[in-house]
Motif scaffolding. Structure first.
Motif: not given
Length: 209
Positions: A140-144
């Motif tokens: 989620t942090y990696l915007k996946a």
């Protein structure tokens, strides 16, 4: 009727053993995703990134800040993927250090908007919450875009000869279908990133040295 341009599905698997239940789970998910995409009229190509093959290069990249050779090619494949299946064994109650190191050296923004299916293996089902408490927050942090169903496989989920029980088979089918829905909904395959399109200024490189 299938699409003319196959979608690229990259499996990141951090299993160390040979044979590896982690690799087997990745293969099951890749096959189920390929079948689910075909049902939706979309052809696909699957590439497997074996992290054990890049262990030394990953350590070097952490020290130098630059990936080269086969590791560079693996990172580029992930960045250009239309979908990613990420599978790790559980160590000490979390994803493996090898898996986290690979995630740490991914190019910034390489997973932004990419559909990702999360999966993990361990000896006991008590570790299944690793998927929600450790893996999902990282991606989620990696915007996946992580699919709702994550797949966990404990030792008891495997039968003799690599067979799987009905519960695991259903989880694989559901998760693969969710990933296929996201990929099939994309208007076109993701463009391959140009690593020279946005170079890091020399002054910034000096500050980081």
């Amino acid at each position: 009727m299938t699409t003319t341009t196959p979608r690229r599905v990259v499996v990141i698997q951090a299993g160390l053993g040979q044979p590896s239940s982690t690799r087997l789970l990745g293969e099951l998910l890749a096959g189920a995703t390929r079948d689910a995409l075909l049902e939706r009229g979309v052809e696909s190509q699957v590439e497997v990134v074996e992290l054990r093959d890049h262990a030394q290069a990953l350590a070097s990249t952490l020290l130098t800040g630059f990936a080269t050779g086969d590791l560079r090619a693996a990172l580029d494949s992930v960045a250009a993927a239309d979908a990613v299946i990420a599978v790790t064994p559980v160590y000490q109650g979390s994803f493996s250090g090898l898996f986290k190191t690979f995630v740490d050296v991914l190019d910034e923004g390489s997973l932004r908007g990419t559909p990702v299916l999360l999966a993990a293996t361990a000896g006991t089902a008590r570790h299944s919450l690793v998927l929600e408490h450790a893996m999902r927050p990282v991606f989620t942090y990696l915007k996946a875009v992580t699919v709702p169903t994550a797949v966990f496989a404990a030792s008891e989920d495997w039968g003799s000869g690599g067979t799987v029980d009905g519960g695991l088979a259903r989880r694989v089918e559901v998760a693969a279908g969710e990933l296929a829905d996201l990929v099939a909904g994309q208007s076109r395959p993701r463009p391959r990133p140009d690593e020279f399109a946005d170079p890091v200024p020399f002054e910034e490189l000096l500050r980081g040295s």
